[in-house]
Scaffold this active site. Structure first.
Site, PDB file in Angstrom:
ATOM      1  N   LYS A 286       0.855  -1.182   0.000  1.00  0.00           N
ATOM      2  CA  LYS A 286       0.000   0.000   0.000  1.00  0.00           C
ATOM      3  C   LYS A 286       0.896   1.240   0.000  1.00  0.00           C
ATOM      4  CE  LYS A 286      -4.252   1.687   2.166  1.00  0.00           C
ATOM      5  NZ  LYS A 286      -5.313   1.392   3.145  1.00  0.00           N
ATOM      6  N   GLU A 374     -18.840  -5.712   9.891  1.00  0.00           N
ATOM      7  CA  GLU A 374     -19.758  -4.910  10.698  1.00  0.00           C
ATOM      8  C   GLU A 374     -20.794  -5.768  11.418  1.00  0.00           C
ATOM      9  OE1 GLU A 374     -17.965  -2.372   7.551  1.00  0.00           O
ATOM     10  OE2 GLU A 374     -19.039  -4.285   7.513  1.00  0.00           O
ATOM     11  N   ARG A 402     -25.083  -2.621   7.160  1.00  0.00           N
ATOM     12  CA  ARG A 402     -24.760  -4.021   6.900  1.00  0.00           C
ATOM     13  C   ARG A 402     -25.016  -4.886   8.136  1.00  0.00           C
ATOM     14  NH1 ARG A 402     -19.178  -3.900   3.568  1.00  0.00           N
ATOM     15  NH2 ARG A 402     -20.283  -5.489   2.397  1.00  0.00           N
TER      16      ARG A 402
END
Length: 627
Positions: A286, A374, A402
């Site tokens: 990243k 979640e 969610r």
């Protein structure tokens, strides 16, 4: 400003068809130029940064090998896709990214035929791409799902994988494995991926053997499944390593270097026409190619403006400004936890974004980052609450959608003491429709046993957090916005607020305004600017409603304005309207809130104006209601 960068190869590419005219040997230079372009663009027009740097080679290789847009690339966590946007006809407009009426912050089929699906929330790519692959059955179309940035830890990704293994399809899944979500990825799956290894020579031999057996007619689909199972078992025994993907009859290739574009092209060309589901595992970094981002990927996930030459972030001096709501939450949570050893912090992959890192640093054993999960975060919290702990579960409002069933079935049904802290409630600005916390009040209001509150300022947030941890409260929802509050002197005594009580902020005649949450501060400014003698009530609790306050309003006022930073349909204004009707009052009620449509991206101030909940719109509503 419009892109004025000059590049030898990137300037020749408007669409992927132009990219495919280049020689393989030219692709590393394309990647270099594309990475430089992203660095320059995001340095002056802030957005998601490190993730897109990490996928440059994957992006170039995919558009080089596959015939996009006829072939479908389904991106997961769309902040990986800046390179994709630049290569698909939007480079000249990329300076408008995340701005009002500009390029969308995440891929959107409404914007480009190259954007195949919505991808603002993580872990949906495999399921969507599988659906597309099944729909493409019998055609020459290829479908590729690109999943990464911790999204493989999401439950929907596993549901998709399970179906991939049992449904006829030719889906290619690319796992962009950078060991990150926003904060560093956590959990067994992430550790598993870090340790997973497969011999490249073995995969080449296996691929050639499979092709030879097919040509000779020895390998039909039934035999293939049996050979796969036998081969996977033998391989696991010899290597002392089990491969979860091959255990699901998904062919696994990798891991390979996700920054070797020529090697990625070679592998993709081999896999392109291979039948059956397959997964290509690529290791990436990243922030690749920009040293500050490589060293601090969390900070550089969305760094704001910066000097591309020095790496210095151009951070505004905020020392004389009110704090962010998230920081008040983080500080207050630690304060409460130091006094109440039952308090636990839980977050799905957002410890920095919600400032739960403050608790994590001081009391690491009492903070759990469960990854991008979640629904699990809520049920996990419910399990702890059932056994006597008091979890503060912090989820961004849009992502809490969610976990709706988990809130109902695993918390509210048993009236468990879980404190759901919904950060980024209301309009969030530049991240757009996938991230606006628009629906929480309307969605949660009908659920029994919930207490739902929204603080108007930082003092109210602290007092609500304190109240939520007192005995016999049950499930307690606190919603608050992204960004800064209004009080520089935000620290206040932690005092109890009586559940279900609002506040009269000012008395008035003829018109009463009822607000909930921080938008009440805009209401106060609007009333002052209007010069009108208007009453203002901060409802504070959406559930239970303050019936005494509403009786007072119903008896005294024939005209009421309700205003909320959430959808009008089913929200706080609807609750007031229903209550007034049920109790025999018949005032004229003007309900102000977000309209029945998805709100695009722009600054919060711009979007409030569009939604007619800004100061001028409130003043106009007061003038109109007074007539």
């Amino acid at each position: 400003m419009m892109n004025t960068n000059k590049f030898g190869l990137l300037d020749q590419i408007k669409y992927p068809a132009d990219l495919r005219k280049l020689k393989l040997e030219q692709l590393p230079e394309v990647c270099k130029e594309l990475r430089e372009d992203i660095i320059h663009e995001v340095s002056v027009n802030p957005g998601h940064f490190a993730s897109s740097l990490g996928t440059v080679e994957i992006t170039v290789a995919l558009h080089y090998v596959f015939n996009t847009p006829e072939d479908r690339i389904v991106w997961d966590v769309g902040h990986q896709a800046y390179g994709h946007k630049i290569l698909t006809g939007r480079r000249d407009k990329f300076y408008t990214n995340r701005k009002l009426n500009g390029i969308c912050p995440f891929p959107s089929p409404k914007e480009s035929e190259y954007d195949t699906f919505a991808c603002g929330h993580a872990s949906n790519s495999i399921s969507a791409a599988l659906g597309m692959s099944v729909a493409a059955n019998g055609s020459e179309r290829h479908v590729i799902a690109v999943i990464g940035d911790g999204a493989m830890s999401g439950g929907l990704a596993f549901e998709g994988l399970n179906n991939v293994s049992s449904t006829p399809n030719d889906l290619l899944i690319i796992l962009n494995d950078n060991d990150m979500s926003i904060d560093r990825a956590v959990g067994g799956m992430e550790k598993y991926l870090l340790n997973l290894d497969t011999n490249e020579t073995y995969n080449k031999l296996r691929f050639k053997a499979s092709n030879w057996l097919h040509r000779k007619g020895y390998l039909n689909e039934e035999r293939k499944k049996g050979i796969l199972r036998f081969n996977n078992a033998l391989k696991s025994a010899l290597s002392h390593q089990q491969n979860i993907f091959e255990g699901m009859n998904i062919r696994y290739f990798g891991p390979f270097d996700g920054h070797d574009v020529k090697e990625i092209v070679r592998v993709l060309q081999q896999l392109r026409n291979m039948k059956g589901p397959k997964l290509l595992h690529l290791h990436t970094t990243k922030g690749k190619g920009y040293e500050p981002a490589e060293k601090s990927a969390t900070i550089w996930h969305a760094p704001g403006k910066f000097d591309p030459k020095t790496g210095e972030r151009l951070v505004q001096d905020c020392s004389d400004m009110p704090p962010k709501f998230q920081d008040v939450f983080g500080q207050t949570l630690l304060e409460l936890a130091l006094k109440n050893d039952r308090i636990i912090g839980v977050t799905p992959a957002m410890p920095t974004g919600c400032s739960m890192t403050i608790l994590q640093k001081s009391l690491p054993h009492r903070m759990f980052d469960v990854g991008i999960a979640e629904g699990h975060s809520v049920t996990f919290s419910g399990g702890m609450a059932k056994e006597g702990l008091l979890p503060y579960c912090n989820i961004y409002s849009a992502f809490s959608q969610r976990a709706y069933d988990n809130i109902i079935h695993d918390v509210a049904l048993l009236k468990l003491p879980v404190v759901l802290c919904l950060d980024r409630a209301g309009l969030v600005g530049e991240d757009g429709p996938t991230h606006h916390g628009a629906f929480d009040m309307a969605a949660l209001r009908p659920i029994p046993n919930l207490t739902i509150a929204s603080p108007m300022d930082e003092h109210e947030l602290r007092r609500l957090m304190y109240t939520a941890q007192l005995p016999n409260q049950g499930p307690f929802v606190i919603r608050y916005p992204r960004g800064r509050g209004v009080l520089k002197d935000w620290k206040c005594p932690l005092e109890q607020i009586e559940v279900g009580t609002g506040r009269k902020l000012r008395d008035g005649e003829h018109i009463a305004i009822i607000s909930i949450g921080p938008i009440g501060n805009i209401v106060e400014s609007a009333i002052n600017a209007s010069g009108e003698n208007v009453a203002h009530y901060d409802l504070r609790f959406l559930k239970p409603l303050d019936e005494q306050l509403l009786h007072e309003v119903g008896k005294k006022f024939s005209r009421i304005i309700t205003i909320e930073d959430g959808v009008r349909n089913g929200g706080m204004g609807s609750a007031v309207l229903e209550w007034m009707n049920d109790h025999g009052y018949s005032p004229v009620i003007n309900r102000m809130g977000l309209p029945d449509e998805f709100i695009e991206h722009g600054t919060v101030e711009e979007l409030q104006k569009i939604c007619h909940i800004d100061q001028n719109s409130i003043i106009a509503a007061i003038k109109e209601t007074k007539k």
